[in-house]
Design a protein around this motif. Structure first.
Motif, short mmCIF file in Angstrom:
data_model
loop_
_atom_site.label_atom_id
_atom_site.label_comp_id
_atom_site.label_asym_id
_atom_site.label_seq_id
_atom_site.Cartn_x
_atom_site.Cartn_y
_atom_site.Cartn_z
N UNK A 32 42.35 27.87 22.04
CA UNK A 32 41.96 27.90 23.72
C UNK A 32 42.37 29.22 23.50
N UNK A 33 42.78 30.07 22.78
CA UNK A 33 43.57 31.48 22.57
C UNK A 33 42.36 32.60 22.28
N UNK A 34 40.73 32.25 21.69
CA UNK A 34 39.62 32.78 21.50
C UNK A 34 39.62 33.77 22.53
N UNK A 35 39.82 35.19 22.90
CA UNK A 35 39.34 35.65 23.85
C UNK A 35 37.68 35.97 24.03
N UNK A 36 37.09 35.69 22.89
CA UNK A 36 35.36 35.96 22.93
C UNK A 36 35.14 34.64 24.29
N UNK A 37 35.24 33.32 23.07
CA UNK A 37 35.15 32.53 24.37
C UNK A 37 35.68 31.49 25.30
N UNK A 38 36.65 31.99 25.78
CA UNK A 38 37.56 32.11 26.81
C UNK A 38 37.39 32.68 27.56
N UNK A 39 38.23 32.72 28.46
CA UNK A 39 38.71 32.97 29.84
C UNK A 39 39.29 34.45 29.84
N UNK A 40 39.37 35.42 30.94
CA UNK A 40 39.39 37.18 30.89
C UNK A 40 40.71 36.78 31.44
N UNK A 41 40.22 36.06 32.28
CA UNK A 41 41.51 36.17 33.83
C UNK A 41 43.22 35.77 33.19
N UNK A 42 43.86 35.82 34.16
CA UNK A 42 44.78 35.39 33.62
C UNK A 42 44.85 33.93 34.19
N UNK A 43 44.62 33.94 35.71
CA UNK A 43 44.41 32.13 36.34
C UNK A 43 43.51 31.87 35.56
N UNK A 44 42.10 32.37 34.85
CA UNK A 44 41.77 31.56 34.40
C UNK A 44 41.72 31.31 33.10
N UNK A 45 42.85 32.00 32.55
CA UNK A 45 43.42 31.13 31.02
C UNK A 45 44.30 30.84 31.10
N UNK A 46 44.79 30.13 32.42
CA UNK A 46 46.47 28.45 32.79
C UNK A 46 44.25 28.01 33.15
N UNK A 47 43.62 27.85 33.97
CA UNK A 47 43.06 26.59 34.17
C UNK A 47 41.98 26.25 32.96
N UNK A 48 42.20 27.63 32.16
CA UNK A 48 41.24 26.41 31.54
C UNK A 48 42.25 25.73 30.52
N UNK A 49 42.89 26.80 29.71
CA UNK A 49 43.87 25.60 28.83
C UNK A 49 43.99 24.71 29.78
N UNK A 50 44.44 24.78 30.66
CA UNK A 50 45.25 23.19 31.41
C UNK A 50 44.57 22.24 31.44
N UNK A 51 42.78 22.46 32.09
CA UNK A 51 41.81 21.81 31.68
C UNK A 51 41.44 21.09 30.36
N UNK A 52 41.79 22.26 29.53
CA UNK A 52 41.01 21.64 28.25
C UNK A 52 42.30 20.62 27.81
N UNK A 53 43.04 20.87 28.70
CA UNK A 53 44.46 19.60 27.37
C UNK A 53 44.11 18.32 28.83
N UNK A 54 44.11 18.29 29.45
CA UNK A 54 43.63 17.01 30.09
C UNK A 54 42.52 16.73 29.47
N UNK A 55 41.29 16.96 29.04
CA UNK A 55 40.23 17.07 28.57
C UNK A 55 40.79 16.89 27.06
#
Length: 339
Positions: free
Chosen positions: A273-296
């Protein structure tokens, strides 16, 4: 006129330097893997690395790109290592090659190469192979299996029968299958008491592999190669849902610690989930991305048809990255209400 370096410019770095540090961070998990299963994982790393470099060189030549510059940046090797670590350690050699070429050729270069791929290449490889070859992707060696390096090489090369040496289940899969077959008559505590498959708080032995990834991931964070937002979000999302269901019904749902140290959770949290290319670029976006990926991930693990859900969760969230980034971009100065 003299110019000074702006305060926001970080120390000089490069793609190659970053990728080498990511490879180094994987070594503790690999060491635990070798101790647990044997040297077969080293052979799979070599096979995946060779396939990645060949595929990378071929696509660079077709696209007219400089081979030396891009082959030496280490990005293909990181993808190859993640694929080898996500696949069963005694998977046939051609399965690892197919997955690696799919990642490099299709998921990476057909989208424009390094920095252009919308999906995580290693997770594309896993998803394609587990859908296409579910039986082979589900055959994991039984713990305590004593095989010499020569025997492991024969199995990987297809020169020895597989059925006699494979268990066919991961701890996650064993727990899910046991609960399903028990039809409410068997609880989680009873299943986890089996020392054949489960250890102190997760899969027996596999706890140490996950701990190795955790150690390597924290080292990357300390080195500022990865930020804390996506890993913390992933761990929090997985733990929150696992903890809520465990409190509600501990007989049918395992505790958060089991889920964090089973399967690819720690590998996913710090290296996927820390992949800088396919992941989000903003700090809040990274939190949302990681959190949603964990839930899923948890939803797929417990209620889906696959024993682990990291790959599919990440790929689904990769689809959402543009939307997440759009709504988490900080406002432009002087245009607070505009996006």
């Amino acid at each position: 006129m003299d110019f000074s370096t702006p305060p926001y410019v970080l120390a000089q770095t490069s793609v190659r330097r970053v990728m080498l540090q990511v490879l180094a961070a994987l070594l503790p998990g690999i060491a635990a893997y070798v101790w647990l299963v044997g040297a077969s994982i080293v052979l799979q790393l070599l096979i995946a690395s060779l396939a990645a470099l060949v595929g990378e060189a071929l696509m660079l030549w077709v696209r007219g790109k400089p081979l030396t510059l891009f082959l030496s940046d280490g990005s293909a090797l990181v993808t190859a290592w993640l694929i080898a670590l996500a696949f069963p350690p005694l998977a046939p050699w051609w399965l690892v090659v197919v997955g690696t070429l799919c990642a490099i050729v299709v998921a990476k270069h057909l989208y424009g190469g390094l920095g252009q791929n919308p999906f995580n290449p290693a997770m594309i490889a896993f998803a394609v192979c587990i859908v296409s070859f579910p039986a082979l992707m589900s055959q994991w060696p039984a713990l305590g299996l004593k095989l010499s390096l020569a025997e492991q090489v024969q199995i990987i090369a297809g020169l020895a029968p597989r059925i006699d040496v494979m268990s066919g289940a991961t701890p996650l899969d064993a727990l899910k299958t046991g609960l399903k077959l028990g039809e409410g008559n068997v609880d989680v505590k009873t299943l986890l008491s089996s020392q054949e498959m489960f250890g102190n708080f997760a899969g027996r032995g596999w706890e140490w592999v996950s701990a190795g990834y955790l150690f390597g991931g924290l080292w990357l964070w300390q080195r500022r190669i990865v930020g804390w937002h996506a890993p913390l979000g992933f761990i929090a999302g997985l733990s929150l849902l696992a903890g809520a269901l465990w409190v509600w019904n501990p007989q049918q749902f395992a505790d958060p610690l089991f889920h964090l140290f089973s399967g690819g959770a720690m590998l996913g949290a710090f290296f996927i989930v820390t992949d800088p290319v396919s992941g989000c670029t903003t700090s809040r976006g990274k939190l949302i991305f990681g959190f949603s990926a964990g839930l899923t991930t948890y939803i797929i693990r417990v209620f889906g048809g696959y024993p682990d859900g990291v790959a599919f969760a990440v790929l689904l969230l990769n689809l959402c990255v543009p939307l997440i980034d759009m709504y988490t971009q900080p406002p432009i100065f002087g245009m607070k209400n505009e996006r």
